[in-house]
Design a protein around this motif. Structure first.
Motif, PDB file in Angstrom:
ATOM      1  N   LYS A  26       0.838  -1.203   0.000  1.00 23.91           N
ATOM      2  CA  LYS A  26       0.000   0.000   0.000  1.00 23.91           C
ATOM      3  C   LYS A  26       0.873   1.254   0.000  1.00 23.91           C
ATOM      4  CE  LYS A  26      -4.481   0.632   0.451  1.00 23.91           C
ATOM      5  NZ  LYS A  26      -5.395   0.285  -0.650  1.00 23.91           N
ATOM      6  N   VAL A  27       1.937   1.238   0.787  1.00 21.19           N
ATOM      7  CA  VAL A  27       2.850   2.389   0.846  1.00 21.19           C
ATOM      8  C   VAL A  27       3.540   2.591  -0.501  1.00 21.19           C
ATOM      9  CG1 VAL A  27       4.966   3.272   1.929  1.00 21.19           C
ATOM     10  CG2 VAL A  27       3.175   2.226   3.341  1.00 21.19           C
ATOM     11  N   GLN A  28       4.010   1.516  -1.123  1.00 15.66           N
ATOM     12  CA  GLN A  28       4.682   1.645  -2.421  1.00 15.66           C
ATOM     13  C   GLN A  28       3.713   2.128  -3.490  1.00 15.66           C
ATOM     14  OE1 GLN A  28       8.203   1.182  -2.959  1.00 15.66           O
ATOM     15  NE2 GLN A  28       7.473   2.496  -4.623  1.00 15.66           N
ATOM     16  N   ALA A  29       2.476   1.646  -3.453  1.00 15.16           N
ATOM     17  CA  ALA A  29       1.469   2.100  -4.425  1.00 15.16           C
ATOM     18  C   ALA A  29       1.209   3.598  -4.264  1.00 15.16           C
ATOM     19  CB  ALA A  29       0.176   1.306  -4.257  1.00 15.16           C
ATOM     20  N   ALA A  30       1.154   4.068  -3.023  1.00 14.86           N
ATOM     21  CA  ALA A  30       0.943   5.504  -2.788  1.00 14.86           C
ATOM     22  C   ALA A  30       2.134   6.310  -3.302  1.00 14.86           C
ATOM     23  CB  ALA A  30       0.717   5.762  -1.304  1.00 14.86           C
ATOM     24  N   GLU A  84       8.135   5.464   3.396  1.00 19.49           N
ATOM     25  CA  GLU A  84       8.595   4.273   4.107  1.00 19.49           C
ATOM     26  C   GLU A  84       7.565   3.892   5.159  1.00 19.49           C
ATOM     27  OE1 GLU A  84      11.923   3.501   7.453  1.00 19.49           O
ATOM     28  OE2 GLU A  84      12.637   4.487   5.642  1.00 19.49           O
ATOM     29  N   LEU A  85       7.231   2.625   5.199  1.00 16.73           N
ATOM     30  CA  LEU A  85       6.314   2.120   6.223  1.00 16.73           C
ATOM     31  C   LEU A  85       6.923   2.333   7.598  1.00 16.73           C
ATOM     32  CD1 LEU A  85       3.741   0.497   7.003  1.00 16.73           C
ATOM     33  CD2 LEU A  85       5.155  -1.573   6.767  1.00 16.73           C
ATOM     34  N   TRP A  86       6.125   2.897   8.504  1.00 19.91           N
ATOM     35  CA  TRP A  86       6.566   3.092   9.882  1.00 19.91           C
ATOM     36  C   TRP A  86       5.878   2.078  10.788  1.00 19.91           C
ATOM     37  CZ3 TRP A  86      10.470   5.917  11.667  1.00 19.91           C
ATOM     38  CH2 TRP A  86      10.554   6.156  13.046  1.00 19.91           C
ATOM     39  N   SER A  87       4.540   1.946  10.600  1.00 29.73           N
ATOM     40  CA  SER A  87       3.766   1.038  11.439  1.00 29.73           C
ATOM     41  C   SER A  87       2.433   0.750  10.761  1.00 29.73           C
ATOM     42  CB  SER A  87       3.535   1.704  12.805  1.00 29.73           C
ATOM     43  OG  SER A  87       2.834   0.855  13.672  1.00 29.73           O
ATOM     44  N   ASN A  91      -6.828  -1.274  10.054  1.00 27.70           N
ATOM     45  CA  ASN A  91      -7.072  -0.484   8.850  1.00 27.70           C
ATOM     46  C   ASN A  91      -6.262   0.816   8.832  1.00 27.70           C
ATOM     47  OD1 ASN A  91      -8.466   0.954  10.835  1.00 27.70           O
ATOM     48  ND2 ASN A  91     -10.160   1.480   9.470  1.00 27.70           N
ATOM     49  N   ARG A  92      -5.183   0.862   9.603  1.00 28.93           N
ATOM     50  CA  ARG A  92      -4.364   2.082   9.680  1.00 28.93           C
ATOM     51  C   ARG A  92      -2.912   1.786   9.345  1.00 28.93           C
ATOM     52  NH1 ARG A  92      -7.037   4.482  15.183  1.00 28.93           N
ATOM     53  NH2 ARG A  92      -8.966   5.162  14.178  1.00 28.93           N
ATOM     54  N   ILE A  93      -2.299   2.783   8.700  1.00 34.34           N
ATOM     55  CA  ILE A  93      -0.882   2.715   8.354  1.00 34.34           C
ATOM     56  C   ILE A  93      -0.255   4.062   8.697  1.00 34.34           C
ATOM     57  CG2 ILE A  93       0.792   2.574   6.443  1.00 34.34           C
ATOM     58  CD1 ILE A  93      -1.136   0.691   5.008  1.00 34.34           C
ATOM     59  N   ALA A  94       0.965   4.032   9.240  1.00 32.39           N
ATOM     60  CA  ALA A  94       1.759   5.236   9.474  1.00 32.39           C
ATOM     61  C   ALA A  94       2.997   5.151   8.592  1.00 32.39           C
ATOM     62  CB  ALA A  94       2.152   5.354  10.944  1.00 32.39           C
ATOM     63  N   VAL A  95       3.340   6.259   7.959  1.00 33.70           N
ATOM     64  CA  VAL A  95       4.531   6.310   7.108  1.00 33.70           C
ATOM     65  C   VAL A  95       5.368   7.525   7.467  1.00 33.70           C
ATOM     66  CG1 VAL A  95       3.376   5.172   5.172  1.00 33.70           C
ATOM     67  CG2 VAL A  95       3.453   7.641   5.233  1.00 33.70           C
ATOM     68  N   ARG A  96       6.638   7.428   7.136  1.00 28.20           N
ATOM     69  CA  ARG A  96       7.494   8.618   7.119  1.00 28.20           C
ATOM     70  C   ARG A  96       7.882   8.823   5.670  1.00 28.20           C
ATOM     71  NH1 ARG A  96      13.559   8.460   8.381  1.00 28.20           N
ATOM     72  NH2 ARG A  96      14.236   6.481   7.505  1.00 28.20           N
ATOM     73  N   PHE A  97       8.183  10.055   5.315  1.00 32.98           N
ATOM     74  CA  PHE A  97       8.494  10.330   3.918  1.00 32.98           C
ATOM     75  C   PHE A  97       9.458  11.492   3.801  1.00 32.98           C
ATOM     76  CE2 PHE A  97       4.814  12.917   4.944  1.00 32.98           C
ATOM     77  CZ  PHE A  97       5.148  14.151   4.428  1.00 32.98           C
ATOM     78  N   GLN A  98      10.049  11.579   2.631  1.00 33.47           N
ATOM     79  CA  GLN A  98      10.860  12.717   2.215  1.00 33.47           C
ATOM     80  C   GLN A  98      10.523  12.991   0.768  1.00 33.47           C
ATOM     81  OE1 GLN A  98      15.081  12.056   2.660  1.00 33.47           O
ATOM     82  NE2 GLN A  98      14.765  10.939   4.580  1.00 33.47           N
TER      83      GLN A  98
END
Length: 160
Positions: A26-30, A84-87, A91-98
């Motif tokens: 899901k993170v990579q698709a986003a 990047e997936l954080w947690s 139905n929830r996902i946390a990411v960090r990004f740059q």
């Protein structure tokens, strides 16, 4: 259909509840979608009434998301993102990004942040909360050049 009209409902796999593999997908698709800089395409991943907080801006609904993204990518030129997936849980996902971009004057920026995502059972994001901080960089300090190559998918982001 206009860019701001509501398209037919289309589920967006992977679906919650997430495990590590589905959360990573899901993170990579986003990341892949946002790197297209196509507001209409990106908005299709969100519910018709999706609620966002992006920095100090609050946005509700796909038409508003499209307009927000159009304005964003008109300001943030040559935008390139890494997530990047954080947690994850349920139905929830946390990411960090740059991401890196430059403004109309040519000043380059690296923007760091965290996002909290909440999904419906059919994989559409109904809530997105993003905190973002910007750091001016020189062009020679850039490290993100376009979409992530296949060989780098799944790699962790540098902390600095």
């Amino acid at each position: 259909m206009s860019a701001t009209s509501t398209p037919p409902h289309t589920p967006r796999p992977p679906f919650p509840p997430f495990d590590e593999a589905s959360a990573l997908a899901k993170v990579q698709a986003a990341e892949d979608a946002w790197n297209t800089r196509d507001p209409e395409r990106v908005a299709l991943a969100y519910t018709e009434d999706s609620v966002w907080r992006n920095r100090d801006t609050f946005v509700t609904g796909r038409p508003a998301i499209v307009e927000f993204l159009r304005a964003k990518w008109a300001r943030e030129l040559d935008y390139a993102l890494r997530k990047e997936l954080w947690s994850y849980t349920g139905n929830r996902i946390a990411v960090r990004f740059q991401y890196e971009s430059h403004d109309a004057t040519g000043q380059w920026w690296r923007s760091y942040g965290n996002e909290l995502w909440e999904f419906t059972d059919d994989g559409l994001m109904r809530r997105r909360e993003a905190g973002i901080h910007d750091v001016a960089i020189t062009e020679s300090e850039r490290r993100i050049f376009g979409p992530r190559p296949e060989s780098e998918k799944g790699l962790l982001l540098p902390v600095r």
